[in-house]
Design a protein around this motif. Sequence first.
Motif, PDB file in Angstrom:
ATOM      1  N   GLY A  14      46.756  38.045 -47.820  1.00  0.00           N
ATOM      2  CA  GLY A  14      47.345  37.874 -49.152  1.00  0.00           C
ATOM      3  C   GLY A  14      47.928  36.511 -49.413  1.00  0.00           C
ATOM      4  O   GLY A  14      48.926  36.392 -50.135  1.00  0.00           O
ATOM      5  N   VAL A  16      48.759  33.135 -51.043  1.00  0.00           N
ATOM      6  CA  VAL A  16      48.737  32.518 -52.367  1.00  0.00           C
ATOM      7  C   VAL A  16      48.112  31.131 -52.214  1.00  0.00           C
ATOM      8  O   VAL A  16      48.436  30.413 -51.257  1.00  0.00           O
ATOM      9  CB  VAL A  16      50.164  32.385 -52.937  1.00  0.00           C
ATOM     10  CG1 VAL A  16      50.146  31.693 -54.295  1.00  0.00           C
ATOM     11  CG2 VAL A  16      50.818  33.757 -53.044  1.00  0.00           C
ATOM     12  N   TYR A  22      51.353  36.848 -51.480  1.00  0.00           N
ATOM     13  CA  TYR A  22      51.530  37.739 -52.624  1.00  0.00           C
ATOM     14  C   TYR A  22      52.393  38.943 -52.250  1.00  0.00           C
ATOM     15  O   TYR A  22      52.362  39.404 -51.105  1.00  0.00           O
ATOM     16  CB  TYR A  22      50.178  38.261 -53.110  1.00  0.00           C
ATOM     17  CG  TYR A  22      49.317  37.239 -53.804  1.00  0.00           C
ATOM     18  CD1 TYR A  22      49.704  36.668 -55.016  1.00  0.00           C
ATOM     19  CD2 TYR A  22      48.096  36.841 -53.251  1.00  0.00           C
ATOM     20  CE1 TYR A  22      48.915  35.724 -55.651  1.00  0.00           C
ATOM     21  CE2 TYR A  22      47.292  35.896 -53.883  1.00  0.00           C
ATOM     22  CZ  TYR A  22      47.712  35.342 -55.081  1.00  0.00           C
ATOM     23  OH  TYR A  22      46.933  34.404 -55.706  1.00  0.00           O
ATOM     24  N   LEU A  26      49.972  43.293 -54.814  1.00  0.00           N
ATOM     25  CA  LEU A  26      48.943  42.424 -55.371  1.00  0.00           C
ATOM     26  C   LEU A  26      47.838  42.074 -54.367  1.00  0.00           C
ATOM     27  O   LEU A  26      46.849  41.458 -54.733  1.00  0.00           O
ATOM     28  CB  LEU A  26      49.569  41.125 -55.894  1.00  0.00           C
ATOM     29  CG  LEU A  26      50.521  41.274 -57.082  1.00  0.00           C
ATOM     30  CD1 LEU A  26      51.115  39.912 -57.459  1.00  0.00           C
ATOM     31  CD2 LEU A  26      49.816  41.902 -58.279  1.00  0.00           C
ATOM     32  N   ARG A  27      48.009  42.447 -53.111  1.00  0.00           N
ATOM     33  CA  ARG A  27      46.993  42.163 -52.089  1.00  0.00           C
ATOM     34  C   ARG A  27      45.877  43.197 -52.203  1.00  0.00           C
ATOM     35  O   ARG A  27      46.137  44.381 -52.450  1.00  0.00           O
ATOM     36  CB  ARG A  27      47.618  42.214 -50.694  1.00  0.00           C
ATOM     37  CG  ARG A  27      48.810  41.301 -50.520  1.00  0.00           C
ATOM     38  CD  ARG A  27      49.577  41.605 -49.238  1.00  0.00           C
ATOM     39  NE  ARG A  27      50.932  41.070 -49.321  1.00  0.00           N
ATOM     40  CZ  ARG A  27      51.936  41.465 -48.544  1.00  0.00           C
ATOM     41  NH1 ARG A  27      51.736  42.404 -47.621  1.00  0.00           N
ATOM     42  NH2 ARG A  27      53.141  40.933 -48.698  1.00  0.00           N
ATOM     43  N   ASP A 187      43.058  34.257 -56.149  1.00  0.00           N
ATOM     44  CA  ASP A 187      44.150  34.496 -57.086  1.00  0.00           C
ATOM     45  C   ASP A 187      44.292  36.001 -57.273  1.00  0.00           C
ATOM     46  O   ASP A 187      43.580  36.794 -56.645  1.00  0.00           O
ATOM     47  CB  ASP A 187      43.917  33.767 -58.414  1.00  0.00           C
ATOM     48  CG  ASP A 187      42.578  34.120 -59.081  1.00  0.00           C
ATOM     49  OD1 ASP A 187      42.001  35.185 -58.760  1.00  0.00           O
ATOM     50  OD2 ASP A 187      42.111  33.322 -59.919  1.00  0.00           O
ATOM     51  N   THR A 188      45.222  36.410 -58.108  1.00  0.00           N
ATOM     52  CA  THR A 188      45.450  37.854 -58.270  1.00  0.00           C
ATOM     53  C   THR A 188      44.232  38.547 -58.861  1.00  0.00           C
ATOM     54  O   THR A 188      43.923  39.689 -58.501  1.00  0.00           O
ATOM     55  CB  THR A 188      46.678  38.107 -59.159  1.00  0.00           C
ATOM     56  OG1 THR A 188      46.524  37.420 -60.406  1.00  0.00           O
ATOM     57  CG2 THR A 188      47.941  37.627 -58.475  1.00  0.00           C
ATOM     58  N   ASN A 191      41.769  39.204 -56.042  1.00  0.00           N
ATOM     59  CA  ASN A 191      42.180  40.357 -55.241  1.00  0.00           C
ATOM     60  C   ASN A 191      41.799  41.661 -55.931  1.00  0.00           C
ATOM     61  O   ASN A 191      41.303  42.595 -55.297  1.00  0.00           O
ATOM     62  CB  ASN A 191      43.692  40.310 -54.994  1.00  0.00           C
ATOM     63  CG  ASN A 191      44.078  39.458 -53.811  1.00  0.00           C
ATOM     64  OD1 ASN A 191      44.112  39.914 -52.672  1.00  0.00           O
ATOM     65  ND2 ASN A 191      44.381  38.190 -54.075  1.00  0.00           N
TER      66      ASN A 191
END
Length: 208
Positions: A14, A16, A22, A26-27, A187-188, A191
């Motif tokens: 995860g 960033v 993160y 969010l992972r 980025d999110t 993911n």
Amino acid sequence: MATILCYGDSLTWGSVPNGGRYPKHLRWPSVLNTLLGSQHQVINFGLPGRTTIWNDPFLEGRNGLAYLQAALETFGPVDLLIIMLGTNDLKRHFNVGAYEAAKGVEKLIQKSRMPSDHGFPSPNLLVIAPPNILSPKGAMSESFSGATEKSQYFHQHYQDITSQNQCLFLNSAGVLQPSDVDGVHLDTQGNEQLAKAIFELISDKISF
């Protein structure tokens, strides 16, 4: 309930882009767990810098092959093992390409299928070809010098290995690309895209 072990590097852990981690939700392994439901357990065993089979002279404990058996015993029995490694193999100081990374993944596949001292059955396997590396920026630029072109061959060589070894396969480059911030990490949105692609692939097979 299925136990799913995600064995990867910083893309799984995860990271960033250009620093930090993160929040857990969010992972992509956590996003995947939410999609599958709480009756299943998705374990995030990512580690920044982890390679397939190489010992990194600058980072201890990053050889993925050396720690896989311990991971399978620690979290076992594992129903599904998801392997997404190879990005760090392309660091300049290893001097290898996507073909060697794929052969490294093959060693991981073979290791996961060795008989367990605890009587655990061999896990089902999903191998994910890492995303293509964009032009590395910032702290990534020196380490991943020359990796952009090499990463274009992940798909081809990983697909060959998974076909020969009868594993599920996902080409992550077909569903996402790394962040423009550093050219390597997700980025999110990346993911989330990866978690959804995995869910679509395994959701009808999850009653292991």
